[in-house]
Design a protein around this motif. Structure first.
Motif, PDB file in Angstrom:
ATOM      1  N   PHE A  17      68.365 116.881  29.057  1.00 15.37           N
ATOM      2  CA  PHE A  17      67.069 116.272  29.338  1.00 15.37           C
ATOM      3  C   PHE A  17      66.722 115.194  28.320  1.00 15.37           C
ATOM      4  O   PHE A  17      67.372 115.061  27.284  1.00 15.37           O
ATOM      5  N   LYS A  18      65.696 114.418  28.662  1.00 17.86           N
ATOM      6  CA  LYS A  18      65.165 113.373  27.781  1.00 17.86           C
ATOM      7  C   LYS A  18      63.926 113.910  27.065  1.00 17.86           C
ATOM      8  O   LYS A  18      63.162 114.695  27.627  1.00 17.86           O
ATOM      9  N   VAL A  19      63.744 113.468  25.822  1.00 18.05           N
ATOM     10  CA  VAL A  19      62.566 113.831  25.030  1.00 18.05           C
ATOM     11  C   VAL A  19      61.982 112.562  24.412  1.00 18.05           C
ATOM     12  O   VAL A  19      62.619 111.509  24.433  1.00 18.05           O
ATOM     13  N   LYS A  20      60.786 112.682  23.860  1.00 16.31           N
ATOM     14  CA  LYS A  20      60.179 111.529  23.186  1.00 16.31           C
ATOM     15  C   LYS A  20      60.830 111.274  21.836  1.00 16.31           C
ATOM     16  O   LYS A  20      61.066 110.139  21.454  1.00 16.31           O
ATOM     17  N   ASP A  21      61.098 112.365  21.085  1.00 14.00           N
ATOM     18  CA  ASP A  21      61.646 112.237  19.743  1.00 14.00           C
ATOM     19  C   ASP A  21      62.618 113.395  19.497  1.00 14.00           C
ATOM     20  O   ASP A  21      62.210 114.557  19.479  1.00 14.00           O
ATOM     21  N   VAL A  22      63.881 113.081  19.300  1.00  7.61           N
ATOM     22  CA  VAL A  22      64.926 114.094  19.143  1.00  7.61           C
ATOM     23  C   VAL A  22      64.680 114.987  17.926  1.00  7.61           C
ATOM     24  O   VAL A  22      64.814 116.211  18.013  1.00  7.61           O
ATOM     25  N   VAL A  65      60.314 118.481  27.296  1.00  5.11           N
ATOM     26  CA  VAL A  65      61.069 117.702  28.283  1.00  5.11           C
ATOM     27  C   VAL A  65      60.218 116.570  28.857  1.00  5.11           C
ATOM     28  O   VAL A  65      59.135 116.798  29.388  1.00  5.11           O
ATOM     29  N   VAL A  66      60.733 115.351  28.744  1.00 11.91           N
ATOM     30  CA  VAL A  66      60.106 114.197  29.381  1.00 11.91           C
ATOM     31  C   VAL A  66      60.704 114.025  30.772  1.00 11.91           C
ATOM     32  O   VAL A  66      59.990 113.778  31.743  1.00 11.91           O
ATOM     33  N   PHE A  67      62.023 114.170  30.868  1.00 11.53           N
ATOM     34  CA  PHE A  67      62.700 114.097  32.160  1.00 11.53           C
ATOM     35  C   PHE A  67      63.926 115.005  32.126  1.00 11.53           C
ATOM     36  O   PHE A  67      64.734 114.918  31.204  1.00 11.53           O
ATOM     37  N   ALA A  72      68.205 113.728  24.546  1.00 11.58           N
ATOM     38  CA  ALA A  72      68.239 112.401  23.932  1.00 11.58           C
ATOM     39  C   ALA A  72      66.870 111.746  24.080  1.00 11.58           C
ATOM     40  O   ALA A  72      66.056 112.151  24.907  1.00 11.58           O
ATOM     41  N   GLN A  73      66.651 110.722  23.271  1.00 15.06           N
ATOM     42  CA  GLN A  73      65.406 109.961  23.356  1.00 15.06           C
ATOM     43  C   GLN A  73      65.738 108.535  23.766  1.00 15.06           C
ATOM     44  O   GLN A  73      66.912 108.134  23.730  1.00 15.06           O
ATOM     45  N   PRO A  74      64.731 107.761  24.165  1.00 11.24           N
ATOM     46  CA  PRO A  74      65.007 106.360  24.522  1.00 11.24           C
ATOM     47  C   PRO A  74      65.619 105.601  23.353  1.00 11.24           C
ATOM     48  O   PRO A  74      65.397 105.939  22.191  1.00 11.24           O
ATOM     49  N   THR A 108      56.729 111.907  35.932  1.00 13.90           N
ATOM     50  CA  THR A 108      57.265 113.148  35.416  1.00 13.90           C
ATOM     51  C   THR A 108      58.148 113.802  36.471  1.00 13.90           C
ATOM     52  O   THR A 108      57.942 113.649  37.659  1.00 13.90           O
ATOM     53  N   SER A 109      59.117 114.545  36.012  1.00 12.73           N
ATOM     54  CA  SER A 109      60.034 115.232  36.912  1.00 12.73           C
ATOM     55  C   SER A 109      59.401 116.516  37.415  1.00 12.73           C
ATOM     56  O   SER A 109      58.747 117.238  36.679  1.00 12.73           O
TER      57      SER A 109
END
Length: 195
Positions: free
Chosen positions: A28-33, A104-106, A192-194, A1-2
């Motif tokens: 930032f990155k999320v799990k689900d947009v 926020v994931v990252f 965005a998400q992966p 985690t950041s």
């Protein structure tokens, strides 16, 4: 985690006699947009704000095709991203960002700005008052004119009166726009998400 967080003391700055226009942005990155977008819309409403823009897009990243038996199969990888602009009352910005942090994931980047617009508001007030005084004086001169034969003078006075009133109203609208931006902070979010 950041270790980075969206929180900032910028939103809480209070300086006597100053009007500060606070803006923020984050990427930032999320799990689900989709889920994060819905959550952010809900958080915005809870804090007394509104969503000014919401744009979600799916962009193809990679495509691979192969044949399996008698079928052609294509696997496409997509990149899902959202861009949101939210307006939140300045007094609730810190609380709002703390709540968004849960999505926020990252954190890739964030930016805060506090711009002093005190003089801009004062400038627009002065311009509005000056144009109001000018419109009243021109209107009074037109009413006090004894020379009814000089129609072009009256037309010029009427035109100048309405031009001064228009400038007064524009100055008032500009002041109201600045005051709205001070009251409601603008926050730009890109996430965005992966793939």
């Amino acid at each position: 985690t950041s270790e980075q967080t969206l929180g900032s003391q910028t939103a809480d700055i209070q300086i006597a006699g100053k009007k500060l226009l606070v803006t923020a942005s984050a990427n930032f990155k999320v799990k689900d947009v989709i889920k994060s977008s819905n959550a952010i819309e809900s958080l915005t409403r809870q804090q007394g704000g509104y969503v000014a823009l919401s744009d979600i897009s799916n962009n193809p990243q990679d495509s691979r095709s192969f044949v399996q038996g008698d079928k052609n199969i294509t696997i496409t990888t997509y990149y899902r991203q959202a861009e949101m602009i939210v307006r939140v009352p300045r007094v609730n910005v810190t609380t709002f960002l703390d709540q968004v942090q849960q999505q926020v994931v990252f954190l890739n980047e964030h930016q805060f700005s506090a711009q002093d617009v005190t003089l801009d508001i004062y400038r627009e007030q002065l311009a509005g008052q000056l144009n109001n005084d000018m419109a009243q004086e021109l209107g009074q001169q037109r009413l006090n004119s004894d020379d009814d034969k000089d129609q072009s003078s009256n037309v010029d006075a009427i035109t100048a009166t309405y031009a001064a009133r228009r400038q007064q109203e524009l100055a008032q609208l500009e002041r109201m726009d600045i005051e709205d931006k001070v009251k409601y902070s603008t926050i730009n979010l890109t996430f965005a998400q992966p793939d």
